[in-house]
Motif scaffolding. Structure first.
Motif, short mmCIF file in Angstrom:
data_model
loop_
_atom_site.label_atom_id
_atom_site.label_comp_id
_atom_site.label_asym_id
_atom_site.label_seq_id
_atom_site.Cartn_x
_atom_site.Cartn_y
_atom_site.Cartn_z
N ALA A 160 2.12 22.95 -33.51
CA ALA A 160 2.28 23.40 -32.17
C ALA A 160 2.10 24.94 -32.24
O ALA A 160 1.47 25.68 -31.34
CB ALA A 160 3.84 23.20 -31.78
N MET A 204 5.91 21.36 -35.89
CA MET A 204 6.00 22.36 -35.51
C MET A 204 4.74 23.56 -35.91
O MET A 204 4.49 24.11 -34.77
CB MET A 204 7.55 23.18 -35.89
CG MET A 204 8.44 22.36 -35.35
SD MET A 204 10.09 22.60 -36.35
CE MET A 204 11.01 21.12 -36.14
N THR A 214 7.36 28.63 -31.88
CA THR A 214 7.04 27.50 -33.08
C THR A 214 7.11 28.25 -34.50
O THR A 214 7.45 27.45 -35.31
CB THR A 214 5.62 26.99 -32.63
OG1 THR A 214 4.81 28.05 -32.67
CG2 THR A 214 5.88 26.18 -31.32
N LEU A 244 5.08 31.78 -27.26
CA LEU A 244 5.00 30.38 -27.87
C LEU A 244 4.78 29.97 -29.15
O LEU A 244 5.47 29.48 -30.02
CB LEU A 244 4.19 29.29 -26.94
CG LEU A 244 4.13 27.90 -27.41
CD1 LEU A 244 5.54 27.48 -27.04
CD2 LEU A 244 3.02 27.10 -26.65
N TYR A 257 12.83 21.04 -26.76
CA TYR A 257 11.65 21.34 -27.12
C TYR A 257 10.51 21.17 -26.20
O TYR A 257 9.74 21.94 -26.09
CB TYR A 257 11.45 20.64 -28.51
CG TYR A 257 10.10 20.66 -29.25
CD1 TYR A 257 9.68 21.66 -29.64
CD2 TYR A 257 9.10 19.70 -28.67
CE1 TYR A 257 8.41 21.96 -30.14
CE2 TYR A 257 7.85 19.51 -29.41
CZ TYR A 257 7.34 20.87 -30.17
OH TYR A 257 6.12 20.82 -30.54
N THR A 258 10.72 20.14 -25.61
CA THR A 258 9.55 19.86 -24.57
C THR A 258 9.49 20.80 -23.34
O THR A 258 8.63 21.08 -22.71
CB THR A 258 9.61 18.44 -24.05
OG1 THR A 258 11.16 18.21 -23.46
CG2 THR A 258 9.41 17.41 -25.11
N THR A 282 2.75 17.13 -20.07
CA THR A 282 3.65 17.07 -21.13
C THR A 282 4.57 15.83 -20.92
O THR A 282 4.98 15.16 -21.91
CB THR A 282 4.56 18.30 -21.12
OG1 THR A 282 3.75 19.50 -21.26
CG2 THR A 282 5.69 17.97 -22.39
N LEU A 296 8.13 23.74 -24.58
CA LEU A 296 6.59 23.82 -24.89
C LEU A 296 5.88 23.68 -23.56
O LEU A 296 4.88 24.50 -23.47
CB LEU A 296 6.36 22.48 -25.60
CG LEU A 296 5.07 22.13 -26.15
CD1 LEU A 296 4.66 23.03 -27.21
CD2 LEU A 296 5.01 20.65 -26.66
N ARG A 308 1.23 17.60 -31.99
CA ARG A 308 1.82 18.35 -30.96
C ARG A 308 0.58 19.24 -30.30
O ARG A 308 0.71 19.52 -29.15
CB ARG A 308 2.69 19.48 -31.14
CG ARG A 308 4.24 19.02 -31.90
CD ARG A 308 4.69 17.98 -30.39
NE ARG A 308 5.93 17.39 -30.79
CZ ARG A 308 6.01 16.38 -31.27
NH1 ARG A 308 4.94 15.49 -31.40
NH2 ARG A 308 7.30 15.68 -31.58
N SER A 319 -1.87 25.64 -32.39
CA SER A 319 -2.47 25.23 -31.06
C SER A 319 -2.03 26.18 -29.92
O SER A 319 -2.83 26.92 -29.17
CB SER A 319 -2.39 23.79 -30.71
OG SER A 319 -1.18 23.39 -30.90
N GLY A 320 -0.67 26.40 -29.95
CA GLY A 320 -0.20 27.29 -28.84
C GLY A 320 -0.66 28.81 -28.81
O GLY A 320 -0.83 29.58 -27.97
N ALA A 325 0.78 21.33 -26.84
CA ALA A 325 1.20 22.62 -27.07
C ALA A 325 0.05 23.67 -26.57
O ALA A 325 0.24 24.67 -26.10
CB ALA A 325 1.38 22.88 -28.68
#
Length: 386
Positions: free
Chosen positions: A145, A142, A247, A243, A218-219, A50, A222, A22, A148-149, A26
């Motif tokens: 994500a 998850m 996650t 975010l 989810y997308t 995305t 995200l 992800r 990274s987010g 993300a």
């Protein structure tokens, strides 16, 4: 090597591989305003960062059996991780809109290859314990994500957004090395192919719709939750943290599902609870996005985090063996990701032409009702026979 050590290392390899599936997407959301400013991307163009990976994931997943025949499960997963590695690495030195879209395509293909082949390996290696490992796998996705987010905006603040995107090549390299070390190049997954395409089973289309709409939530979150809150005046770091909260809630929900799933064959009570949590989070985003920002993030994350593994587990429940389960999962994910890819694009269009994302949250809330109606029909003990 003892059986316990072998199981532990295989579980660890799934965790490391899953974390890489992800960050390609993300990491972008919290820094999207800055990326658009520097590259000139429109809201619709930004949504493609995305939408393209998710759509390509779907297309590749529809050809799961061909990927398995062409590369083999082990080497196909390594190749997928290598594409993710290259895509992230290319983002480090360059900052053009065209290159970002190219890396989104590379990452999408790589993610798709891993997500097509890894469930087959899990079902083959784990047998009756596959449901628990699928929960671990989805939780790892998850977790990637979340990392990274949450941390990309802080890396960007210390340097720039290009290194904040490129740094995620490091865990991809680690994933390649660990999967290469832990898996046996001599081992193979049997070719127990279905007698007719999964698409001929009406039940498969129902599972596809369920997975696609749930993953669409989810997308959507995200891609557009961080820009939604930066548009309301929050900083990129705060939006990234939001975010991260989503996650983190997804990870917690995934762990609960992983713990609970082997204790009941009827997945519907957990599914209904997950849909209710997602619906509550969306209502908060619609009616009180600032006052209920954090509770909305938590509820949305809990719902999404439970729906993702449950929709995969329910799909695999319909197969009688590893290859059948893999074929079903590939079809469901392939078509489902194509459905899910539409929601960030729709949200980008709404933001570009109406300067508001509230209608996107409202659309997803309506789709929660559709998810509930589908879930009623997901009774235990049903199979797709080939």
């Amino acid at each position: 090597m003892s059986r316990f050590s072998e199981r532990f290392l295989f579980s660890a390899a799934i965790l490391v591989v899953g974390i890489n599936l992800r960050p390609t997407m993300a990491a972008i959301g919290p820094m999207l305003d800055v990326i658009q400013r520097d590259t000139g991307l429109s809201d619709t163009g930004a949504s493609l960062l995305t939408t393209l990976p998710v759509a390509l994931m779907g297309i590749c997943l529809l050809f799961t059996s061909r990927l398995k025949t062409l590369f083999g499960a082990r080497n196909g997963i390594i190749l997928g991780l290598a594409l993710i590695l290259i895509g992230n690495l290319l983002r480090w030195p360059w900052s053009s809109a065209a290159l970002l879209l190219v890396t989104a395509i590379l990452g999408g293909i790589g993610i798709a290859m891993v997500q097509a082949l890894l469930p087959i390996v899990i079902r083959h290696r784990a047998g009756a314990a596959a449901a628990g490992l699928m929960g671990l796998y989805s939780t790892a996705i998850m977790a990637g994500a979340f990392l990274s987010g949450t941390f990309s905006p802080w890396i960007a603040q210390a340097s720039d957004w290009q290194p904040a995107l490129g740094i995620w090549a490091v865990p991809a390299l680690l994933g390649c090395l660990i999967w290469w070390r832990v898996t046996d190049p001599r081992a193979s997954v049997p070719e127990d192919r279905p007698h007719f395409p999964v698409s001929r089973a009406p039940r498969a289309w129902l599972l596809l719709a369920f997975f696609g709409l749930g993953t669409g939530a989810y997308t959507l979150v995200l891609a557009w939750l961080p820009p939604f809150y930066t548009g309301l005046g929050r900083s990129a770091e705060t939006a990234g943290l939001m975010l991260g909260v989503v996650t983190l809630a997804e990870v917690l929900a995934g762990l609960v599902v992983s713990y609970w799933v082997s204790r009941s064959t009827d997945r519907r009570p957990a599914i209904f609870t997950a849909i209710g949590a997602l619906f509550a989070g969306l209502l908060g985003l619609i009616f009180a996005p600032l006052a209920l920002a954090w509770p909305s993030a938590v509820f949305a994350g809990l719902g999404i985090g439970a729906l993702f593994p449950l929709s995969l587990i329910v799909a695999m429940d319909h197969g009688d063996n590893a290859s059948a389960a893999g074929a079903i999962a590939g079809f469901v994910q392939g078509g489902g990701y194509l459905v899910a890819a539409a929601l960030p694009l729709i949200a980008g269009l709404l933001r570009e032409y109406l300067s508001d994302l509230t209608l996107a949250w409202g659309l997803m809330a309506g789709l929660c009702v559709v998810l509930w109606l589908i879930a009623i029909r997901l009774r235990p003990g049903q199979r797709i026979t080939f």
